[in-house]
Motif scaffolding. Structure first.
Motif, mmCIF file in Angstrom:
data_model
loop_
_atom_site.group_PDB
_atom_site.id
_atom_site.type_symbol
_atom_site.label_atom_id
_atom_site.label_comp_id
_atom_site.label_asym_id
_atom_site.label_seq_id
_atom_site.Cartn_x
_atom_site.Cartn_y
_atom_site.Cartn_z
ATOM 1 N N GLY A 32 26.867 40.396 30.645
ATOM 2 C CA GLY A 32 26.682 41.803 30.295
ATOM 3 C C GLY A 32 27.991 42.311 29.683
ATOM 4 N N PRO A 33 28.089 43.638 29.473
ATOM 5 C CA PRO A 33 29.306 44.183 28.858
ATOM 6 C C PRO A 33 30.586 43.808 29.610
ATOM 7 N N VAL A 34 30.574 43.881 30.957
ATOM 8 C CA VAL A 34 31.788 43.539 31.714
ATOM 9 C C VAL A 34 32.125 42.058 31.533
ATOM 10 N N GLY A 35 31.111 41.204 31.602
ATOM 11 C CA GLY A 35 31.336 39.769 31.463
ATOM 12 C C GLY A 35 31.883 39.386 30.100
ATOM 13 N N ARG A 36 31.281 39.941 29.056
ATOM 14 C CA ARG A 36 31.744 39.609 27.694
ATOM 15 C C ARG A 36 33.198 39.984 27.506
ATOM 16 N N ASN A 37 33.539 41.183 27.948
ATOM 17 C CA ASN A 37 34.910 41.656 27.748
ATOM 18 C C ASN A 37 35.912 40.931 28.628
ATOM 19 N N THR A 38 35.492 40.561 29.840
ATOM 20 C CA THR A 38 36.388 39.804 30.721
ATOM 21 C C THR A 38 36.675 38.432 30.104
ATOM 22 N N ALA A 39 35.627 37.769 29.631
ATOM 23 C CA ALA A 39 35.801 36.445 29.028
ATOM 24 C C ALA A 39 36.703 36.527 27.799
ATOM 25 N N ARG A 40 36.478 37.559 26.975
ATOM 26 C CA ARG A 40 37.290 37.681 25.763
ATOM 27 C C ARG A 40 38.750 37.945 26.113
ATOM 28 N N LEU A 41 38.978 38.819 27.111
ATOM 29 C CA LEU A 41 40.354 39.134 27.509
ATOM 30 C C LEU A 41 41.078 37.884 28.023
#
Lengths: 331, 331
Positions: free
Chosen positions: A10-19
């Motif tokens: 989801g949005p949190v997962g995508r951004n965490t992975a990218r970070l």
């Protein structure tokens, strides 16, 4: 550099992975999401990670490179029961696990038996797990707990997170009831459609850290009513309509309301901030002006907690017993 | 309840020992101070602890009840070399030790070899030791390090501790140069008579936690000049005279001043506060209004750190690797 199995995009997962990739603190080398829309798609596309060459799989059973994985991040369900199968599978492989599952920030509040089971599985196999995030996970629990260290006496603690929802995304504005009538708000509240998850967890995190015997606790949710015409992406809000939400959790110790947590988010909210007030000796009033951005804060916490859980002893952890989590410069 | 050997009965030591008793978190069962004026006097009198029946002895050699002692607090010297004999003796007995020795908050800055030696002795005998306090030990190091956890990017950090010395004790007012002429201030500065101990320690604590390679650092001390007539217990201060001190430590990373610590204490200082400003994403500005009382803060930190060091693994610790320290309610 952590070699990570990441579950939940989801949005949190995508951004965490990218970070994790951007900061070169880790690389996602296995990615799982049960959404059929995502299975088989390249992580490069899903999470905007240019240097990734893997694709998402639909379940842990489809992960093939377990030998290469040395840590896991789970950004999926909000409750412990919905996450048990995943957590157990990861802990049985002896992995360190960071999750943004809200209930995991203080899992013993609602799930003492499941908590015992996670702790036992972790200890048996050398795994370790912790729930983190910005709220719950930091602003209303870890940070105020830590600030009490400077006090010789603590009478009461009030933590307030006050946000202006005006600049936020429409889904967030909808989530706090902006633009509804008071009747619509109350109907949705009665149907269980409202409320920030984690206030109770933060309350009991605080209470446990300070050895406070909470005899009773409660949580209230009320609409914040617009007192002037407001404009925002979700549409115009007339005076008397709902501008947002106010949620208050209170913990009673020795017959007195000793712990109060206040979460308020509304369109046009003046003076947004995160405040911690400790009535004690000395009296502490700590303000983060403007407040901490909830989204960025959560994925930053997830990435930074990885170091600490890797270093931790086997078992079920909370942010109260891990060494202090911090930003780490990219290597 | 910790059974404590307490060493050092200056103002910080007396208040720390009393707080330990008041809060029923521990009992001082052996007390040492080398001051001949204190040796033989009852702890009851020296530290105003009504329920104590022991008297102070002059050295560790005079302690007779080692078998009953399970932790130690040392509030004596500010430097590691001056404390080595004491620390070593305690660690050789396998004790957990909390000290307010300023240099011990980041001992590797000035004493890497002595730090290695303390770590080795501790590990050999099961002892553990940590330096703590309010500053150094918390406000300029532990707390800002922890706040960075919510940031996905950190460009620079400025920590400011700004105090009004007007309501403080005369010895403190004298220590910051209040009432001197600028020439007198500079003469005393040149003679090494000024300066808050621990700014460098806080700077390198921050740098190490965040993996920042500090290539260069400096510390400046300047007088704060009165711009209007001031009155305080030390006497009247005319415009142009010294009202207090301003001390700035700066750490350079990649050619840029990335870490700045500012300590300013002056008579009549407006807007006293403790501020942490992180330039990054998100930008964080955290203010403790009025600032944390330095004296109460230090003895509270010492008492509360005892729990954490008792739980820690053998070795030399810092506040960066202990689990978060917190207030604990009296049992």
């Amino acid at each position: 550099m952590h070699r990570v199995l990441h579950i939940g995009f989801g949005p949190v997962g995508r951004n965490t992975a990218r970070l994790l990739h951007e900061r070169r603190l880790g690389a996602v080398i296995a990615a799982v999401d049960c959404d059929p829309e995502l299975v088989g798609r390249p992580l490069r596309e899903v999470a905007d990670i240019p240097d990734s060459s893997i694709s998402l799989v639909g379940s842990l059973d489809d992960v093939t490179n377990w030998d290469e994985i040395d840590a896991a991040i789970v950004t999926a369900a909000s409750t412990v029961p919905a996450s048990m199968a995943t957590f157990t599978a990861l802990l049985e492989r002896g992995l360190p696990v960071v999750t943004t599952c809200e209930e995991m920030t203080w899992p013993r509040l609602r799930h003492p038996e499941l908590s015992d089971r996670l702790d036992a599985v972790a200890k048996e196999h050398g795994g370790r797990i912790v729930g983190t995030g910005i709220n719950p996970g930091f602003l209303m629990d870890t940070l105020p707990t830590m600030l009490t260290a400077v006090c010789r006496d603590v009478q009461s603690i009030t933590v307030s997170r006050v946000q202006d929802a005006g600049p936020r995304r429409v889904p967030f504005q909808a989530k706090i009831g902006a633009g509804l009538t008071v009747d619509e708000f109350n109907a949705r509240l009665a149907a269980g459609g409202f409320g920030h998850v984690g206030m109770g967890e933060s309350l009991f995190f605080l209470a446990a850290g300070l050895d406070l015997p909470v005899s009773d606790w409660s949580e209230t949710i009320d609409p914040v009513i617009a007192t002037r015409p407001l404009r925002c992406d979700i549409g115009p809000i007339e005076p008397g309509m709902v501008a947002g939400i106010r949620q208050v959790a209170t913990g009673v110790v020795d017959g007195k309301p000793m712990l109060s947590l206040v979460f308020q988010a509304a369109i046009g909210q003046a003076d947004p901030h995160d405040a911690i007030e400790i009535v004690g000796d000395p009296r502490i009033r700590s303000i983060i002006e403007g407040g901490v951005h909830g989204d960025t804060g959560t994925w930053s916490m997830a990435v930074h907690t990885l170091d600490a859980i890797v270093d931790a002893a086997p078992g079920l952890h909370t942010m109260a017993d891990l060494r202090p989590v911090r930003y780490r410069r990219a290597p």
